[in-house]
Write an enzyme that holds these catalytic residues in place. Structure first.
Site, PDB file in Angstrom:
ATOM      1  N   CYS A 132       0.852  -1.207   0.000  1.00  0.00           N
ATOM      2  CA  CYS A 132       0.000   0.000   0.000  1.00  0.00           C
ATOM      3  C   CYS A 132       0.886   1.255   0.000  1.00  0.00           C
ATOM      4  O   CYS A 132       1.567   1.532  -0.978  1.00  0.00           O
ATOM      5  CB  CYS A 132      -0.960  -0.069   1.184  1.00  0.00           C
ATOM      6  N   ASP A 179      -9.502  -4.318  -6.391  1.00  0.00           N
ATOM      7  CA  ASP A 179      -8.991  -3.264  -5.515  1.00  0.00           C
ATOM      8  C   ASP A 179      -9.707  -1.960  -5.851  1.00  0.00           C
ATOM      9  O   ASP A 179      -9.514  -1.384  -6.912  1.00  0.00           O
ATOM     10  CB  ASP A 179      -7.477  -3.108  -5.726  1.00  0.00           C
ATOM     11  N   HIS A 212      -7.850  -4.820  -1.963  1.00  0.00           N
ATOM     12  CA  HIS A 212      -6.701  -4.125  -1.392  1.00  0.00           C
ATOM     13  C   HIS A 212      -6.314  -4.767  -0.059  1.00  0.00           C
ATOM     14  O   HIS A 212      -7.152  -4.962   0.810  1.00  0.00           O
ATOM     15  CB  HIS A 212      -7.069  -2.647  -1.175  1.00  0.00           C
TER      16      HIS A 212
END
Length: 245
Positions: A132, A179, A212
């Site tokens: 991330c 995501d 994600h």
């Protein structure tokens, strides 16, 4: 879900209850978590945190996994003492929070950690992975730091790195198909631009049905349909590191 109220969907509902096998050290001005393999090695991997910080159990689990596979693993506090994001924080303040934690301003800390790995751990081949926010930092470092021999950017947000494709060393980009924060059209554009501009080995891989945070956050036994992709992504990451380190 990604929306104005929650601009980064890093759901930690599946946070591991995990203590870690390594220990914490002070590396000049930053703290770090270090885990070493049972036998001596000259290979090391820097693990860069997501928005939830260097002490997140999930990230330490990945560092320990790297050590179990023969790497010195170090997860430094790239926020340098600044407070990590908390799930209870007000998401309307997230963009302001992010401004003081710029993933493209990690060069000093990376230099300190590289020096530590070389001088204190005798590392000679060093790579970097990140999740991330850390994936963005990996993308930046692979553009800037020739000492890092390879990188794996795991769902690093692409939109902050438009027009930045001249990678110095081999880089593997991992994304989830579902995501909400990284649209597939951005991934497609990244791949197209790398093909045009990049002169080193790279790979872009999308994992079906994944959201994600899937590689390092979901508890593997909670969603049986996700487990094969989580394991595949971790194996792919290790294979990449094994190949280039």
């Amino acid at each position: 879900m990604a929306n104005e109220a929650r601009p980064c969907p890093c759901d930690i509902g599946d946070r591991f209850e995990y203590g870690g096998l390594g220990h914490e050290v002070q590396v000049e001005h930053i703290k770090a978590y270090v885990c070493k393999p049972s036998t001596s090695t000259e290979k090391a991997v820097i693990v860069i945190q997501d928005i939830f910080g260097w002490q997140l159990p999930n990230t330490r689990y990945i560092a320990d996994m790297l050590a179990a596979n023969g790497y010195i693993a170090i997860c430094p506090d790239f926020f340098v003492g600044q407070k990590p994001w908390e799930p209870s924080d007000d998401w309307s303040t997230f963009n302001d929070w992010l401004k003081t934690r710029d993933a493209s301003k990690v060069d000093r800390e990376a230099g300190v950690v590289l020096k530590y790995l070389k001088e204190q751990c005798n590392a000679k081949k060093i790579g970097v992975i990140g999740f991330c926010w850390g994936g963005m930092a990996v993308h930046h470092l692979m553009l800037k730091n020739p000492e890092l021999k390879t990188g794996v950017a795991i769902y690093g947000v692409i939109k902050y790195f438009e027009d930045r494709y001249s990678l110095l060393h081999s880089t593997f980009f991992i994304f989830g198909e579902n995501d909400d924060y990284i649209p597939l059209e951005q991934v497609t554009l990244l791949e197209q631009k790398l093909k045009q501009h990049c002169k080193v080995d790279y790979r872009v891989k999308i994992y079906p049905g994944q959201t994600h945070g899937f590689v390092h956050r979901k508890r593997e036994d909670m969603n049986p349909q996700d487990k094969p992709y989580i394991e595949e992504a971790r194996k792919d990451m290790l294979n990449w590191l094994n190949k280039y380190l």
